[in-house]
Design a protein around this motif. Structure first.
Motif, PDB file in Angstrom:
ATOM      1  N   GLY A   1      -4.394   0.454   4.188  1.00  0.00           N
ATOM      2  CA  GLY A   1      -3.076   0.788   4.727  1.00  0.00           C
ATOM      3  C   GLY A   1      -3.192   1.789   5.858  1.00  0.00           C
ATOM      4  N   ASP A   2      -2.408   2.866   5.760  1.00  0.00           N
ATOM      5  CA  ASP A   2      -2.408   3.871   6.827  1.00  0.00           C
ATOM      6  C   ASP A   2      -3.159   5.142   6.442  1.00  0.00           C
ATOM      7  OD1 ASP A   2      -0.924   2.114   8.271  1.00  0.00           O
ATOM      8  OD2 ASP A   2       0.946   3.258   8.229  1.00  0.00           O
ATOM      9  N   CYS A   3      -4.128   5.044   5.527  1.00  0.00           N
ATOM     10  CA  CYS A   3      -4.943   6.226   5.200  1.00  0.00           C
ATOM     11  C   CYS A   3      -5.976   6.471   6.297  1.00  0.00           C
ATOM     12  CB  CYS A   3      -5.697   6.021   3.885  1.00  0.00           C
ATOM     13  SG  CYS A   3      -4.663   6.150   2.430  1.00  0.00           S
TER      14      CYS A   3
ATOM     15  N   GLY B   1      -1.138  11.431   0.771  1.00  0.00           N
ATOM     16  CA  GLY B   1      -1.428  12.181   1.996  1.00  0.00           C
ATOM     17  C   GLY B   1      -0.627  11.656   3.162  1.00  0.00           C
ATOM     18  N   HIS B   2      -0.752  10.360   3.453  1.00  0.00           N
ATOM     19  CA  HIS B   2       0.106   9.731   4.465  1.00  0.00           C
ATOM     20  C   HIS B   2       1.510   9.598   3.882  1.00  0.00           C
ATOM     21  CE1 HIS B   2       1.382   7.138   7.719  1.00  0.00           C
ATOM     22  NE2 HIS B   2       1.661   6.165   6.874  1.00  0.00           N
ATOM     23  N   THR B   3       1.584   9.116   2.650  1.00  0.00           N
ATOM     24  CA  THR B   3       2.806   9.147   1.845  1.00  0.00           C
ATOM     25  C   THR B   3       2.385   9.578   0.438  1.00  0.00           C
ATOM     26  OG1 THR B   3       2.607   6.845   1.121  1.00  0.00           O
ATOM     27  CG2 THR B   3       3.907   7.249   3.132  1.00  0.00           C
TER      28      THR B   3
ATOM     29  N   THR C   1       0.834  -1.207   0.000  1.00  0.00           N
ATOM     30  CA  THR C   1       0.000   0.000   0.000  1.00  0.00           C
ATOM     31  C   THR C   1       0.864   1.250   0.000  1.00  0.00           C
ATOM     32  OG1 THR C   1      -0.145   0.109   2.435  1.00  0.00           O
ATOM     33  CG2 THR C   1      -1.881  -1.127   1.257  1.00  0.00           C
ATOM     34  N   HIS C   2       2.022   1.173   0.689  1.00  0.00           N
ATOM     35  CA  HIS C   2       2.943   2.314   0.719  1.00  0.00           C
ATOM     36  C   HIS C   2       4.308   1.844   1.197  1.00  0.00           C
ATOM     37  CE1 HIS C   2       1.484   2.286   4.867  1.00  0.00           C
ATOM     38  NE2 HIS C   2       2.361   3.204   5.231  1.00  0.00           N
ATOM     39  N   GLY C   3       5.276   2.767   1.240  1.00  0.00           N
ATOM     40  CA  GLY C   3       6.656   2.351   1.402  1.00  0.00           C
ATOM     41  C   GLY C   3       7.224   2.419   2.802  1.00  0.00           C
ATOM     42  N   HIS C   4       6.405   2.652   3.826  1.00  0.00           N
ATOM     43  CA  HIS C   4       6.956   2.746   5.187  1.00  0.00           C
ATOM     44  C   HIS C   4       7.487   1.398   5.666  1.00  0.00           C
ATOM     45  CE1 HIS C   4       4.713   6.693   6.328  1.00  0.00           C
ATOM     46  NE2 HIS C   4       5.922   6.927   5.878  1.00  0.00           N
ATOM     47  N   LEU C   5       8.502   1.465   6.532  1.00  0.00           N
ATOM     48  CA  LEU C   5       9.230   0.268   6.939  1.00  0.00           C
ATOM     49  C   LEU C   5       8.346  -0.802   7.577  1.00  0.00           C
ATOM     50  CD1 LEU C   5       9.757   0.398  10.322  1.00  0.00           C
ATOM     51  CD2 LEU C   5      11.304   2.210   9.604  1.00  0.00           C
ATOM     52  N   ASP C   6       7.334  -0.382   8.326  1.00  0.00           N
ATOM     53  CA  ASP C   6       6.491  -1.378   8.990  1.00  0.00           C
ATOM     54  C   ASP C   6       5.518  -2.052   8.017  1.00  0.00           C
ATOM     55  OD1 ASP C   6       5.333   1.207   8.911  1.00  0.00           O
ATOM     56  OD2 ASP C   6       3.879   0.672  10.449  1.00  0.00           O
ATOM     57  N   HIS C   7       5.519  -1.629   6.763  1.00  0.00           N
ATOM     58  CA  HIS C   7       4.666  -2.244   5.742  1.00  0.00           C
ATOM     59  C   HIS C   7       5.472  -3.002   4.687  1.00  0.00           C
ATOM     60  CE1 HIS C   7       0.784  -0.288   6.900  1.00  0.00           C
ATOM     61  NE2 HIS C   7       1.661   0.391   7.613  1.00  0.00           N
ATOM     62  N   VAL C   8       6.756  -2.668   4.545  1.00  0.00           N
ATOM     63  CA  VAL C   8       7.559  -3.297   3.486  1.00  0.00           C
ATOM     64  C   VAL C   8       8.765  -4.070   4.020  1.00  0.00           C
ATOM     65  CG1 VAL C   8       6.892  -1.432   1.920  1.00  0.00           C
ATOM     66  CG2 VAL C   8       9.142  -1.355   3.017  1.00  0.00           C
TER      67      VAL C   8
HETATM   68 FE   LIG Z   1       2.720   4.232   7.236  1.00  0.00          FE
END
Ligand SMILES: [Fe+2]
Length: 230
Positions: free
Chosen positions: A160-162, A141-143, A55-62
């Motif tokens: 994701g984190d939206c 928005g979040h990323t 969903t996005h590139g933040h460390l806790d997701h990838v």
């Molecule tokens: Fe995030």
């Protein structure tokens, strides 16, 4: 439709394996860290992992992409172009959070360089997983490159984190933009319909209708810079 959730990483992130029950074709949405439980679930249920869908590139997701990709090398890895910089910069992400280089290993944040992406998400594309059809919606928005995956027949959206139960994603990290996040939620998530179940990157499930009517960031009760109670 099979949805199996794994709560992992120090951030209590919801990684999910989502599969078509008729074909056994599966995707893993946001593998946050290496996890034997995820591999065991895929193998134990004879699922074919078609893709690692981010969903996005933040460390806790990838953070678990490299390990999962090694186990399932045929699975494609897909992320929006807007988050490529975050993704390929994964080893540096903990430093932006104030973690010192000598602390990385002890905290489990010593990431290897992530594997090459197979391709990028396109806003509005339909991503087919067996008999499931996910509409991919760009929600910055979040990323900058955040996307959500909406399965319209099953009325499920993976956000994701939206959007969270009673809250929204933070916008104070690099690339964050509050106005864009509100626009993304309004135009691409609330517009799906009140009966959609919302699967967030952290915390419990909710529905579009519940958030539309009670989420203080969306009802106007709370607006950044305007005080909490108007
Ligand atoms: Fe995030």
């Amino acid at each position: 439709m099979i949805v199996e959730q794994f709560v992992i990483t120090p951030f209590q992130q919801n990684t999910r394996v989502v599969a078509c029950e008729n074909t056994g074709t599966a995707i893993c949405i946001d593998p946050g860290e290496e996890s034997a439980a995820i591999v065991d679930f895929i193998v134990g249920n004879n699922l074919e992992l078609q893709a690692i869908t981010l969903t996005h590139g933040h460390l806790d997701h990838v953070g678990g992409t490299a390990a999962l990709s090694k186990g399932f090398p045929d699975a494609e890895i897909i992320l929006h172009k807007g988050d490529e910089q975050l993704y390929y910069g994964l080893p540096q992400q903990p430093l932006f959070m104030g973690i010192q280089p000598h602390q990385l290993a002890a905290l489990g944040f010593d990431y290897e360089a992530p594997p090459k992406l197979s391709r990028n998400w396109e806003h509005g594309e339909t991503y087919v997983v067996g008999e499931l059809n996910f509409k991919i919606l760009h929600c910055p928005g979040h990323t900058p490159g955040h996307v959500v995956l909406a399965e319209e027949r099953e009325k499920m959206v993976f956000v994701g984190d939206c959007l969270f139960l009673g809250s929204i994603g933070r916008t104070d990290l690099p690339g964050g933009d509050y106005a864009k996040l509100i626009d993304s939620i309004t135009n691409n998530i609330l517009s799906l319909g009140d009966d959609f179940t919302v699967y967030s990157g952290h915390g419990p499930e909710t529905t579009v209708g519940r958030e539309r009517t009670t989420n203080p960031f969306l009802t106007g009760v709370y607006q950044i810079g305007r005080g909490k109670y108007l």
